[in-house]
Design a protein around this motif. Sequence first.
Motif, PDB file in Angstrom:
ATOM      1  N   LEU A  72      31.025 -44.082  77.977  1.00  0.00           N
ATOM      2  CA  LEU A  72      30.472 -43.172  76.975  1.00  0.00           C
ATOM      3  C   LEU A  72      29.667 -42.067  77.650  1.00  0.00           C
ATOM      4  CD1 LEU A  72      30.007 -42.381  74.057  1.00  0.00           C
ATOM      5  CD2 LEU A  72      28.076 -43.967  74.000  1.00  0.00           C
ATOM      6  N   ARG A  73      28.876 -42.414  78.657  1.00  0.00           N
ATOM      7  CA  ARG A  73      28.096 -41.383  79.366  1.00  0.00           C
ATOM      8  C   ARG A  73      29.030 -40.355  79.997  1.00  0.00           C
ATOM      9  NH1 ARG A  73      24.744 -45.797  81.067  1.00  0.00           N
ATOM     10  NH2 ARG A  73      25.903 -45.891  83.040  1.00  0.00           N
ATOM     11  N   ASP A  88      22.157 -44.407  74.129  1.00  0.00           N
ATOM     12  CA  ASP A  88      22.925 -45.646  74.167  1.00  0.00           C
ATOM     13  C   ASP A  88      24.044 -45.589  73.134  1.00  0.00           C
ATOM     14  OD1 ASP A  88      21.766 -46.147  71.652  1.00  0.00           O
ATOM     15  OD2 ASP A  88      20.111 -47.250  72.577  1.00  0.00           O
ATOM     16  N   ILE A  89      24.861 -46.650  73.111  1.00  0.00           N
ATOM     17  CA  ILE A  89      26.020 -46.697  72.234  1.00  0.00           C
ATOM     18  C   ILE A  89      25.609 -46.722  70.771  1.00  0.00           C
ATOM     19  CG2 ILE A  89      27.982 -48.135  71.553  1.00  0.00           C
ATOM     20  CD1 ILE A  89      28.312 -48.935  74.459  1.00  0.00           C
ATOM     21  N   SER A  90      24.583 -47.468  70.439  1.00  0.00           N
ATOM     22  CA  SER A  90      24.149 -47.575  69.037  1.00  0.00           C
ATOM     23  C   SER A  90      23.723 -46.226  68.489  1.00  0.00           C
ATOM     24  CB  SER A  90      23.000 -48.586  68.922  1.00  0.00           C
ATOM     25  OG  SER A  90      23.424 -49.871  69.311  1.00  0.00           O
ATOM     26  N   THR A  91      22.960 -45.466  69.266  1.00  0.00           N
ATOM     27  CA  THR A  91      22.520 -44.141  68.809  1.00  0.00           C
ATOM     28  C   THR A  91      23.717 -43.221  68.603  1.00  0.00           C
ATOM     29  OG1 THR A  91      20.491 -44.433  70.090  1.00  0.00           O
ATOM     30  CG2 THR A  91      20.999 -42.207  69.335  1.00  0.00           C
ATOM     31  N   PHE A  92      24.650 -43.274  69.525  1.00  0.00           N
ATOM     32  CA  PHE A  92      25.851 -42.459  69.425  1.00  0.00           C
ATOM     33  C   PHE A  92      26.619 -42.772  68.141  1.00  0.00           C
ATOM     34  CE2 PHE A  92      30.482 -42.667  70.226  1.00  0.00           C
ATOM     35  CZ  PHE A  92      30.751 -41.318  70.370  1.00  0.00           C
ATOM     36  N   ARG A  93      26.807 -44.052  67.836  1.00  0.00           N
ATOM     37  CA  ARG A  93      27.576 -44.443  66.655  1.00  0.00           C
ATOM     38  C   ARG A  93      26.842 -44.112  65.365  1.00  0.00           C
ATOM     39  NH1 ARG A  93      28.563 -50.559  68.094  1.00  0.00           N
ATOM     40  NH2 ARG A  93      29.967 -50.624  66.294  1.00  0.00           N
TER      41      ARG A  93
END
Length: 475
Positions: A72-73, A88-93
């Motif tokens: 993702l980065r 992080d992944i959660s923020t992105f989603r």
Amino acid sequence: MLLWPLLLLLLLLLLPTLALLMQQRSQDARLSWLAGLQHRVAWGALVWAATWQRWRLEQSTLHVHESQQQALRWCLQGAQRPHCSFTDISTFRNHLPLTKASQTQEEENGEQPLPPTSNQDLGEASLQATVLGLVALNKAYPEVLAQGGTARLTLTSPWPQPLPWPGNTLDRVGTRGTKDPRALLLDALRSPGLRALEAGTAVELLDVFLGLEADGEELAGAIAAGNPGAPLPERAAELREALEQGPRGLALRLWPKLQVVVTLDAGGQAEAVAALGALWCQGLAFFSPAYAASGGVLGLNLQPEQPYGLYLLPPGAPFIELLPVKEGTQEEAASTLLLTEAQQGKEYELVLTDHASLTRCRLGDVVRVVGVYNQCPVVRFIYRLGQTLSVRGEDIGEDLFSEALGRAVGQWPGAKLLDHGCVESSILDSSAGSAPHYEVFVALRGLRNLSEENRDKVKETRTGSDLEPAPPFPH
């Protein structure tokens, strides 16, 4: 006495010619030896690269969350638009909504199709698909990658990542660097000992065989006349005889040692694969090293001996999410899942984020989880949302067809459905003179030679042994 001087004079006259012939023969032997050495060196380098990539794949699939975070980065760093700094992944989603492929095309390209990703941007998965796929193919079919054992019939390659030297010395039959599809086909037709055929996709290969039937006499004439290469009248006669017997089994009549067909899998290829397997490439295995989309390689095929269409979803770039498909509906689920959250037997739509644009794109490709490799799911691509079958304007969705076929197979005692394909009759020779219909091909375990009673159960559900395709039957 005059005989000896004459013989001596004749020998002196012939010496330059004999020396030239010996020099040429010696040069040919040296070139052959050098080509063999290059092939062995190239294969050794490929095996070393595959060992290294297999180790990297093992590490990434054992530590999936870290691998997806890193992927993702990488995608966010390459995004070609301003964006928030996601940590992080959660923020992105949570901050980016899901979009559909059609919406992404309109936003990025003014309603033009998304451009294919360049080779430099495909990520490590493309290299893994190529080197691991070649080694796996050689293990399953040991003689396929021998010199002169493979021919590509299209300008595009089924291998996602072109290999630098020494990969180029793993030579295929054909004129290297040619831009003429006809030249590729002629080179393959001149080589009766082929063990594998390559094409960019199954759809492209289908076009090649259709063109071969249409232009067969012209191609046979070119082979007989030696255009290009030396004249091969006997091979031209073999081509004519093979074409006269029709399309079914044509590939094996032309190349009796043929074992496998290699194409790159992608959305919308299932019908072409079914048609090829039913007619021109009947009796041959199909292998795809990867499942690809415009964003890159999505799935890796590490087992050519397994049924066509099984792929490992790797945790590297592009970043993949799984959207649960609700039973009986195509409505969007509440949230996506990561690779480690996939459940065996469940169906999911793929959501893709690549480094070219900051979008969480719903591809419409639906997969079913059939196994696990370390912490990553192994999936089968089963259909595309919104794609329909239609020979009379009925518009049957692929998901509805698959569901109905599954119900029919459930009525066959002991049968397990491994794979299936449905082909509109317009591209099959068996439809000549008949009304438009579907022809269904199934790969079953536990049942051979479908009876008429079992075939009727498919019709009753309104759908149009080990890995042995059943004979086609119309809906």
